[in-house]
Design an enzyme around this catalytic site. Structure first.
Site, short mmCIF file in Angstrom:
data_model
loop_
_atom_site.label_atom_id
_atom_site.label_comp_id
_atom_site.label_asym_id
_atom_site.label_seq_id
_atom_site.Cartn_x
_atom_site.Cartn_y
_atom_site.Cartn_z
N ASN A 28 -12.71 -3.18 3.10
CA ASN A 28 -13.60 -2.03 3.20
C ASN A 28 -14.60 -2.10 2.05
OD1 ASN A 28 -12.20 -1.00 5.44
ND2 ASN A 28 -10.74 0.07 4.12
N ASP A 53 0.84 -1.19 0.00
CA ASP A 53 0.00 0.00 0.00
C ASP A 53 0.88 1.25 0.00
OD1 ASP A 53 -3.22 0.50 0.96
OD2 ASP A 53 -1.83 2.20 1.09
N HIS A 60 -10.52 -5.18 -2.96
CA HIS A 60 -9.16 -5.41 -2.47
C HIS A 60 -9.18 -5.86 -1.02
CE1 HIS A 60 -10.15 -1.13 -2.11
NE2 HIS A 60 -9.47 -1.13 -0.98
N GLN A 112 -14.49 2.55 1.84
CA GLN A 112 -13.81 2.17 0.59
C GLN A 112 -13.57 3.41 -0.26
OE1 GLN A 112 -15.85 -0.88 -1.62
NE2 GLN A 112 -14.21 -1.08 -3.13
N HIS A 168 -7.04 -5.82 2.38
CA HIS A 168 -5.90 -5.24 3.10
C HIS A 168 -5.31 -6.30 4.02
CE1 HIS A 168 -6.82 -0.82 2.47
NE2 HIS A 168 -8.02 -1.31 2.25
N VAL A 173 -11.20 3.05 -3.24
CA VAL A 173 -10.90 2.55 -4.58
C VAL A 173 -11.90 1.44 -4.88
CG1 VAL A 173 -9.20 1.48 -6.08
CG2 VAL A 173 -8.45 3.13 -4.35
P1 AMP Z 1 -9.75 1.51 0.58
O1 AMP Z 1 -9.78 2.80 1.34
O2 AMP Z 1 -10.14 0.30 1.38
O3 AMP Z 1 -10.50 1.62 -0.73
O4 AMP Z 1 -8.22 1.24 0.23
C1 AMP Z 1 -7.58 1.74 -0.89
C2 AMP Z 1 -6.11 1.66 -0.60
O5 AMP Z 1 -5.41 1.80 -1.82
C3 AMP Z 1 -5.60 2.73 0.35
O6 AMP Z 1 -5.02 2.12 1.51
C4 AMP Z 1 -4.58 3.48 -0.48
O7 AMP Z 1 -3.47 3.90 0.26
C5 AMP Z 1 -4.20 2.43 -1.52
N1 AMP Z 1 -3.69 2.99 -2.76
C6 AMP Z 1 -4.25 3.94 -3.53
N2 AMP Z 1 -3.47 4.19 -4.61
C7 AMP Z 1 -2.40 3.36 -4.51
C8 AMP Z 1 -1.24 3.15 -5.30
N3 AMP Z 1 -1.01 3.84 -6.43
N4 AMP Z 1 -0.36 2.22 -4.90
C9 AMP Z 1 -0.57 1.51 -3.78
N5 AMP Z 1 -1.65 1.67 -2.97
C10 AMP Z 1 -2.54 2.59 -3.34
#
Ligand code: AMP
Length: 116
Positions: free
Chosen positions: A89, A33, A102, A96, A104, A98
């Protein structure tokens, strides 16, 4: 239900955005991450762009199992023998950000419960 849309994770799968990849197979990709919330913070994503866990369907059951087993193996390789947390999430209230499913993996320190 969320619509399937292009996300930053699609670009990561296509290697258009560099990340620190720790595992890959034909179904899944695991990478560090970019904003780690613990000493070890790795994301496991399916290559299939399912937006959220709520969008997963019965036909995805093997893929969902594969993601969890991949998380277990990635945690082992990362040396998280004292334990770790696996989080998915889901949607707005789940925090959430993204919209590409996914998992974590968080570890390397004692984590608090409940999360905020
Ligand atoms: P969520 O908030 O559960 O949707 O988690 C999305 C995660 O993606 C967050 O922990 C971000 O830090 C991670 N994230 C977003 N962009 C990138 C990236 N380019 N490379 C690695 N992690 C990322």
């Amino acid at each position: 239900m969320s619509e399937t849309t292009e996300t930053i994770f699609s670009k990561i799968i296509r290697r258009e955005i560099p990340v620190d990849i720790v595992y890959e197979d034909n179904l899944a990709l695991a990478f560090k991450d970019i904003h780690p919330q613990a000493p070890v913070h790795i994301l496991v994503i399916p290559k299939k762009p399912i937006p959220t866990l709520a969008d997963a369907e019965s036909q995805d059951h093997a893929l969902l199992g594969h993601l969890l087993l991949t998380a277990k193996r990635v945690a082992e390789v990362a040396g998280l023998e004292n334990g770790y947390r696996v989080v998915i999430n889901t949607g707005n209230d789940g925090g959430q950000t993204v919209y590409h499913l996914h998992v974590h993996i968080l570890g390397g320190r004692q984590l608090n419960w409940p999360p905020g």
